[in-house]
Scaffold this motif. Structure first.
Motif, mmCIF file in Angstrom:
data_model
loop_
_atom_site.group_PDB
_atom_site.id
_atom_site.type_symbol
_atom_site.label_atom_id
_atom_site.label_comp_id
_atom_site.label_asym_id
_atom_site.label_seq_id
_atom_site.Cartn_x
_atom_site.Cartn_y
_atom_site.Cartn_z
ATOM 1 N N ASP A 1 0.805 -1.187 -0.034
ATOM 2 C CA ASP A 1 0.013 -0.116 -0.031
ATOM 3 C C ASP A 1 0.857 1.270 0.118
ATOM 4 O O ASP A 1 1.836 1.459 0.776
ATOM 5 C CB ASP A 1 -0.898 0.136 1.189
ATOM 6 N N VAL A 2 0.418 2.194 -0.930
ATOM 7 C CA VAL A 2 1.011 3.492 -0.780
ATOM 8 C C VAL A 2 -0.020 4.495 -0.684
ATOM 9 O O VAL A 2 -0.516 5.270 -1.302
ATOM 10 C CB VAL A 2 1.612 3.900 -2.354
ATOM 11 N N PHE A 3 -0.138 4.784 0.703
ATOM 12 C CA PHE A 3 -1.348 5.448 1.280
ATOM 13 C C PHE A 3 -1.576 6.808 0.698
ATOM 14 O O PHE A 3 -2.468 7.417 0.492
ATOM 15 C CB PHE A 3 -1.164 5.248 2.856
ATOM 16 N N GLU A 4 -0.287 7.504 0.761
ATOM 17 C CA GLU A 4 -0.329 8.721 0.566
ATOM 18 C C GLU A 4 -0.703 9.257 -0.742
ATOM 19 O O GLU A 4 -1.053 10.505 -1.221
ATOM 20 C CB GLU A 4 1.141 9.732 0.847
ATOM 21 N N HIS A 5 -0.587 8.404 -1.722
ATOM 22 C CA HIS A 5 -0.979 8.518 -3.136
ATOM 23 C C HIS A 5 -2.203 7.633 -3.468
ATOM 24 O O HIS A 5 -2.457 7.355 -4.815
ATOM 25 C CB HIS A 5 0.460 8.373 -3.935
ATOM 26 N N ARG A 6 -2.727 7.252 -2.467
ATOM 27 C CA ARG A 6 -4.044 6.382 -2.901
ATOM 28 C C ARG A 6 -3.637 5.231 -3.886
ATOM 29 O O ARG A 6 -4.344 5.194 -4.933
ATOM 30 C CB ARG A 6 -5.105 7.314 -3.540
ATOM 31 N N GLY A 7 -2.511 4.660 -3.503
ATOM 32 C CA GLY A 7 -2.044 3.424 -4.375
ATOM 33 C C GLY A 7 -2.011 2.223 -3.691
ATOM 34 O O GLY A 7 -1.963 2.120 -2.636
ATOM 35 N N GLU A 8 -1.930 1.076 -4.634
ATOM 36 C CA GLU A 8 -1.817 -0.252 -4.103
ATOM 37 C C GLU A 8 -0.921 -0.918 -5.083
ATOM 38 O O GLU A 8 -1.039 -0.857 -6.545
ATOM 39 C CB GLU A 8 -2.975 -0.788 -3.514
#
Length: 330
Positions: free
Chosen positions: A47-54
């Motif tokens: 998960d890459v939370f700060e960029h709304r990514g996964e």
């Protein structure tokens, strides 16, 4: 000496399309999951939370198949705001005998899009009523478009409704689909109206809160949930499980952990040890499908590595036959 082929998205689009052959390929993969000693580890997710990514990593080995795929699939859901697709990715195909890399499939998510849509068609083929004519699609992204196209391959759909939180986007997608498919497609502002009278409902969003309410469901409807492929995602009201006569998972191990079933268990709507059929068991004839025309059915499709191995193997075989791609010797 060994060789590896690099196939670009353009190469892959020439050999793989969303058609009945592709649906059959994915259907066979589900059957193999039920009938063979498939090795399919849990999904690895970053998960890459700060960029709304996964980023999901999926794989599976099927005994008797000469190759297996490992897929890296990023989804960054704010990308459309800057004019790029929310999903992309690649697959690596390796020899099941030696582990050597056979092909690098730089598909930018195209194969994932196609195999996901094909899985929706497989679910509808086995779980919806044969005379299903009206579809309701929740979402307005790439998968929403492809799910409707795939559904038309297996059911006589003549009308479709599109609902999305962004009504203007839903209108645009509805117009595109109506023109491309020659179908009566309309955008609907109220999701309840989209569901009313629909035969098949497909949810294709990354929503973290239910967008399909249990009280909207009507006798005889089929629901395919595509978006809940992570623990925090949830498209269907857990209470809907009490209304459904048949719930089917693509992989129970996955849906107990991150699918719609996961949320139904967490809220107490379903017992943690409740037994359900998998789609592959129904395809293989091991478990019963829809029991009557009035039954509500739900397919929970979280995406499986066996689908990726199946589509990648098919793409490589067709590309090899067409002498497509760039070959490297080592």
């Amino acid at each position: 000496m060994s060789s590896m082929v690099i196939l670009t998205e353009a190469d892959l689009r020439k050999v793989i399309a969303l058609d009945l052959d592709t649906v059959s390929c994915v259907e066979d993969a589900f059957a193999a999951l039920a009938t063979k000693a498939v090795s399919m580890p849990p999904i690895l997710r970053l998960d890459v939370f700060e960029h709304r990514g996964e980023v999901d990593v999926k794989t599976a080995y099927v005994p008797g198949i000469e190759s297996f795929a490992i897929k890296i699939s990023p989804g960054f859901f704010d990308n459309p705001k800057i004019g790029i697709a929310s999903t992309n990715g690649m697959m690596v195909l390796l020899s099941s005998r030696t582990g050597l890399v056979q092909a690098l499939l730089l598909d930018n998510g195209y194969l994932t899009d196609v195999r996901t849509a094909a899985a929706g068609a497989v679910a509808a083929k086995h779980l919806s009523r044969e005379n299903s004519k009206v579809a309701a699609i929740f979402g307005a992204g790439v998968q929403a478009k492809l799910q409707l196209e795939a559904l038309m391959l297996v059911r006589p759909i003549c009308q479709a409704r599109i609902w999305a939180r962004d009504f203007a986007k839903a209108q645009g997608v509805a117009a595109q689909l109506a023109n491309a498919l020659g179908l009566a497609v309309t955008a609907v502002a109220d999701p309840k109206d989209a569901v009313a009278g629909a035969d098949v409902i497909v949810t294709t969003t990354p929503s973290q809160t239910p967008i399909l309410k249990a009280e909207w469901l009507e006798a005889g409807q089929h629901v395919t949930a595509m978006g809940s492929d992570a623990e925090h995602k949830n498209e269907i009201d857990p209470v809907a499980f009490a209304k459904a006569g048949l719930y089917v998972a693509d992989s129970l191990k996955q849906t107990r952990r991150l699918g719609e079933l996961h949320h139904a268990i967490a809220t107490g709507a379903v017992a943690a040890d409740a037994a359900f059929p998998e789609l592959g068991q129904i395809v293989a004839g091991q478990r019963q499908s829809r029991s009557d025309a009035m039954q509500i059915t739900i397919a929970d499709l979280t995406g499986t590595g066996i689908q990726d191995t199946a589509i990648a193997t098919l793409a490589f075989a067709r590309a090899s036959a067409a002498n497509a791609g760039t070959k490297f010797e080592s």
